[in-house]
Design an enzyme around this catalytic site. Sequence first.
Site: not given
Ligand code: FE2
Length: 428
Positions: A57, A59, A152, A210, A213, A309
């Site tokens: 995981h 970005h 996102q 996701h 979260e 992450d």
């Molecule tokens: Fe993430």
Amino acid sequence: MFDLLLKHCVLPDGRTDIDIGVRDGRIVAIDRNIAAQAGEIVDAAGCLLSAPFIDAHFHMDSTLSYGLPRVNQSGTLLEGIALWGELKPLLTQDALVERALAYCDWAVSRGLLAVRSHVDVCDPRLLATEALLHVREKVKPYLDLQLVAFPQDGILRAPGAMANLVRALDMGVDVVGGIPHFERTMADGAESVRLLCELAAERGLRVDMHCDESDDPMSRHIETLAFHTQRLGLQGRVVGSHLTSMHSMDNYYVSKLIPLIREAGVAAIANPLINITLQGRHDTYPKRRGMTRVPELLAAGVPVAFGQDCAMDPWYSLGSGDMLEVAHMGLHVGQMTSRDAMLSCFEAVTTTPATIMGLTETGLEVGRRADFVLLHARDPIEAIRLRATRLGVWRAGRRIASTPAPVAKLDLQGRPANVDLLAPQRPV
Ligand code: FE2
């Protein structure tokens, strides 16, 4: 005759004094006392030889952008998303590629040879998608980059997001992403899970959302994700990333939820560094830790990986591609201090993410690609304790990174000594 022979290795499963023979980029022998000629012989001298680290995981579109155009003042997830929104129009493809490649260099130096990166598909230009597809090809000889189409700003909340996501998949992005807790309503969140799982089922793709979260214990999209996974026959191909709301959920509800996750064959990814810093920001004291219930998920048979992450981006100002740092934090936040639990933290950054990502080439087995990392540690627990130096990193039998062993030279009252922080050898 081998191309490469590593002698006297310790393996993560506890086997000691093991030799590993490599030919044509593949592992062809794992045994004790292999007596054969080799083009190169490396003496591991009782150090740990592990399968490479894998980050399930990440970005990569935002990495190394810390401070652009400003720093996250509140430290919250939501300010991070807003800040990323400010940065998106300023992104150029060249800068995205340059930062991603720089991060991949960091990763390789840390023995991190496979990364699943989410890529934001809410920008209609799909600049980041194009950039990371380019990077995926460029790094292929040394790093497996798997891409997730990540809306996102919400697949239903952001205009055009679904069309952009489908275009990204058409361009070759590997996995379907989502962010149900960021949709406008719980109902929209649940609907987004349904739509995205159906899209993945139609296309034969994996899903990594996701999911929840949030510190809101009523954020229960993981339940919907498990439901649609089972309904659509996606078992073994779906991941709930983060699942931080589970930290705050009612225990009775969780006692029903975890078996449902297990039954649906959904895996979990916790991101300890990010969860411990982003969650609990609205608390006074006591402050919640926010990480999902890792020991309980593992005990129920749910595969759990740890992800990095973020590294130096709108959400996190630190990070360096060190999956042992991630395991170290996960161990502490999850209070996973028994020997078995510490070993499972090592697996959460090596073998478990390989399974979750469907990587079948890598692993310490005869016939697999000769990818491995020699660590300055005698076992996985020591590797976590020391965030051990990667003495050598091999990809397909070729050494692609080396770092010297960290040995401090002391001179105390005329008594010289070398200190390497390895524990005195004694049975535990
Ligand atoms: Fe993430």
